[in-house]
Design a protein around this motif. Structure first.
Motif, mmCIF file in Angstrom:
data_model
loop_
_atom_site.group_PDB
_atom_site.id
_atom_site.type_symbol
_atom_site.label_atom_id
_atom_site.label_comp_id
_atom_site.label_asym_id
_atom_site.label_seq_id
_atom_site.Cartn_x
_atom_site.Cartn_y
_atom_site.Cartn_z
ATOM 1 N N GLY A 135 16.740 -5.020 12.529
ATOM 2 C CA GLY A 135 16.807 -3.590 12.822
ATOM 3 C C GLY A 135 15.460 -2.909 12.896
ATOM 4 N N ILE A 136 14.394 -3.616 12.540
ATOM 5 C CA ILE A 136 13.070 -3.006 12.600
ATOM 6 C C ILE A 136 12.652 -2.751 14.040
ATOM 7 N N VAL A 137 12.948 -3.710 14.929
ATOM 8 C CA VAL A 137 12.521 -3.617 16.326
ATOM 9 C C VAL A 137 13.633 -2.968 17.146
ATOM 10 N N PRO A 138 13.371 -1.820 17.771
ATOM 11 C CA PRO A 138 14.407 -1.139 18.559
ATOM 12 C C PRO A 138 14.653 -1.832 19.900
ATOM 13 N N THR A 139 15.840 -1.635 20.448
ATOM 14 C CA THR A 139 16.165 -2.193 21.762
ATOM 15 C C THR A 139 15.754 -1.243 22.884
ATOM 16 N N ASP A 140 15.562 0.030 22.549
ATOM 17 C CA ASP A 140 15.043 1.003 23.511
ATOM 18 C C ASP A 140 14.312 2.088 22.736
ATOM 19 N N VAL A 141 13.651 2.984 23.450
ATOM 20 C CA VAL A 141 12.819 3.991 22.778
ATOM 21 C C VAL A 141 13.568 5.280 22.480
ATOM 22 N N ILE A 142 14.794 5.406 22.968
ATOM 23 C CA ILE A 142 15.549 6.650 22.798
ATOM 24 C C ILE A 142 16.470 6.602 21.591
ATOM 25 N N THR A 143 17.207 5.491 21.449
ATOM 26 C CA THR A 143 18.235 5.387 20.407
ATOM 27 C C THR A 143 17.719 5.648 18.995
ATOM 28 N N PRO A 144 16.541 5.131 18.599
ATOM 29 C CA PRO A 144 16.061 5.410 17.240
ATOM 30 C C PRO A 144 15.937 6.903 16.939
ATOM 31 N N PHE A 145 15.628 7.703 17.966
ATOM 32 C CA PHE A 145 15.492 9.151 17.760
ATOM 33 C C PHE A 145 16.850 9.834 17.729
ATOM 34 N N THR A 146 17.778 9.391 18.569
ATOM 35 C CA THR A 146 19.100 10.030 18.596
ATOM 36 C C THR A 146 19.945 9.642 17.393
ATOM 37 N N GLU A 147 19.759 8.407 16.904
ATOM 38 C CA GLU A 147 20.533 7.938 15.748
ATOM 39 C C GLU A 147 19.751 8.059 14.445
ATOM 40 N N LEU A 148 18.541 8.587 14.519
ATOM 41 C CA LEU A 148 17.685 8.826 13.361
ATOM 42 C C LEU A 148 17.460 7.547 12.545
ATOM 43 N N ASN A 149 17.095 6.483 13.261
ATOM 44 C CA ASN A 149 16.739 5.227 12.596
ATOM 45 C C ASN A 149 15.251 5.275 12.285
ATOM 46 N N VAL A 150 14.925 5.743 11.075
ATOM 47 C CA VAL A 150 13.536 6.024 10.729
ATOM 48 C C VAL A 150 12.689 4.752 10.699
ATOM 49 N N LEU A 151 13.285 3.635 10.279
ATOM 50 C CA LEU A 151 12.533 2.387 10.217
ATOM 51 C C LEU A 151 12.033 1.973 11.605
ATOM 52 N N GLN A 152 12.886 2.111 12.608
ATOM 53 C CA GLN A 152 12.489 1.780 13.977
ATOM 54 C C GLN A 152 11.460 2.777 14.512
ATOM 55 N N ILE A 153 11.597 4.037 14.113
ATOM 56 C CA ILE A 153 10.619 5.045 14.531
ATOM 57 C C ILE A 153 9.251 4.723 13.936
ATOM 58 N N VAL A 154 9.232 4.314 12.668
ATOM 59 C CA VAL A 154 7.977 3.917 12.022
ATOM 60 C C VAL A 154 7.357 2.733 12.755
ATOM 61 N N PHE A 155 8.182 1.764 13.142
ATOM 62 C CA PHE A 155 7.681 0.594 13.875
ATOM 63 C C PHE A 155 7.014 1.016 15.182
ATOM 64 N N MET A 156 7.701 1.853 15.962
ATOM 65 C CA MET A 156 7.144 2.283 17.250
ATOM 66 C C MET A 156 5.868 3.093 17.063
ATOM 67 N N ALA A 157 5.856 3.949 16.040
ATOM 68 C CA ALA A 157 4.670 4.762 15.784
ATOM 69 C C ALA A 157 3.495 3.885 15.371
#
Length: 439
Positions: A135-157
């Motif tokens: 779950g650390i690596v997102p499958t797209d750049v939108i879903t982590p923001f819409t579903e508020l997956n903070v771990l994936q947002i941290v990874f992308m940042a």
């Protein structure tokens, strides 16, 4: 006129205390008199406040992590500082989980509750190591923001921040934009923070109206364990580390950090408290360039309350309810999960994901989570306050150890909250001074 107006201004801490008192009173009235409209009003007020905090979480985390990583280029020995920060995160987490285990083993929180395995139910969301790692690596750049997956947002940042460092001057326009967006988000969130007294009325009032005191009585030992464990870390371990490791006054630390700790208690959100945590950390003499890295990093990964004390005691509680014996190996696993998996809590209200991760690692029934969901809001206040205190503590310790701490600023910090300053007021700590780590 301005002097008279200023003299009558109610300090932020007093506003929060008034909100707590009013919330308890209104909650008791709503429950004892069965005033349904008051219960609904309190719920809506609390929900709106938490909703406003959550509204800024996704973009705030992304830009705060991105900017904090790029700000490290202004700091000498940045890798050393980052490594020391992570090391002290781990050390304090280990101490906290050890205290949680000790309290749980001494008090037997699951004994005499009257609860049975039938009272538990499966949580809607569960966590496992596979889910955590994949779950650390997102499958797209939108879903982590819409579903508020903070771990994936941290990874992308983090990826964006490291890439920006590698690009150098070519990335400067993006960095300038990111810094402006971050300031805009922090300004907006600062306005939300000023609404905390109203949010406190709603959150505390609804908790009392909904749960009353009967529920707390059923979980009396467990609730007391969490509060005592957090208090031991907050008022015992942290002051001891400040006095012995940082050679700094614990009283001064609490004077400076108390506004953030207080807000964390009522808001139950480490990320929502992050702008205030960063301000109080800078006010304590931590260089701005380092604080802007350590505090956002800590707000998403440093969780002594939610990820150390709570899962340790909760695992013992669930094991006792389901009559499962835990051994030394299980306790070592709890410590491991607390140190490695704390990012799963992600700075949001609640620690359900962290608890399910712990239970799944130990092989304990997931229905145990359902036993604790009802009492969770009451526990989460103290857990989050402990989290945020630790997020301010570690930068102070690392700065002191590396010779970066502005001792004059630290020793002269007052008890007034930065929230009481004018909206455009300056940050007390001087972020422009040179930052040099000792060898």
């Amino acid at each position: 006129m301005s002097a008279n107006t200023k003299s009558f201004k109610v300090p932020f801490w007093a506003q929060i205390l008034a909100g707590l008192a009013l919330g308890v009173a209104l909650g008791w009235i709503a429950r004892s008199q069965d005033v349904s409209w008051l219960v609904t009003t309190l719920e809506k007020v609390g929900d709106i406040f938490v909703g406003l905090l959550k509204l800024a979480v996704a973009p705030l985390v992304f830009f705060a992590i991105l900017v904090s990583i790029t700000n490290l280029r202004k700091v000498n020995n940045a890798a050393r500082l980052a490594g020391r920060t992570l090391l002290w995160f781990m050390i304090t987490s280990l101490i906290a989980v050890a205290i949680g285990l000790a309290i749980g083993l001494v008090t037997n929180p699951g004994a005499g509750t009257g609860l049975t395995p039938k009272d538990g139910e499966l949580p809607e969301k569960t966590g496992s190591w596979i889910d955590f790692l994949t779950g650390i690596v997102p499958t797209d750049v939108i879903t982590p923001f819409t579903e508020l997956n903070v771990l994936q947002i941290v990874f992308m940042a983090a990826v964006a921040g490291i890439a920006a460092l590698q690009l150098g001057e070519k990335a400067q326009p993006i960095l300038t934009l990111s810094e402006s967006v971050l300031e805009l988000l922090q300004k907006a969130l600062w306005w939300v923070i000023r609404l905390a007294p109203l949010g406190t009325v709603g959150l505390i009032g609804h908790a009392i109206a909904t749960y009353g005191w009967n529920l707390i009585g059923k979980y009396a030992t467990f609730t007391a364990d969490i509060y005592i464990g957090c208090a031991l870390v907050l008022f015992g371990v942290y002051p001891a580390l400040l006095a012995t490791v940082a050679k700094a006054s614990p009283v001064q630390f609490f004077k400076g950090a108390w506004p953030a700790i207080q807000l964390a208690f009522v808001s139950r959100s480490s990320v929502g408290t992050m702008p205030l945590t960063q301000k109080v950390t800078e006010r304590l003499g931590v260089p701005k360039e380092y604080a802007s890295f350590a505090v956002p990093f800590g707000a998403t990964t440093k969780m002594d309350g939610c990820a150390a004390i709570y899962p340790a005691i909760a695992a013992i509680f669930v094991a006792q309810i389901f009559d499962i014996q835990l051994g030394v190996g299980d306790y070592l696993l709890i410590a491991f999960v607390s140190v490695v998996g704390s990012a799963a809590t992600a700075g949001l209200t609640g620690a359900t994901v962290m608890l399910t991760l712990t239970l799944s690692t130990l092989g304990l029934p997931m229905e145990g989570v359902g036993l604790l969901l009802a009492i969770d809001p009451i526990l989460d206040m103290m857990r989050t306050a402990t989290n945020v205190a630790g997020q301010a503590l570690v930068p102070v310790i690392v700065s002191a150890r590396e010779g970066l701490l502005d001792r004059t600023a630290y020793d002269s910090v007052g008890g007034a909250s930065p929230v009481d300053e004018p909206l455009d007021g300056p940050v007390v700590a001087d972020g422009s001074r040179a930052v040099k780590a000792t060898a």
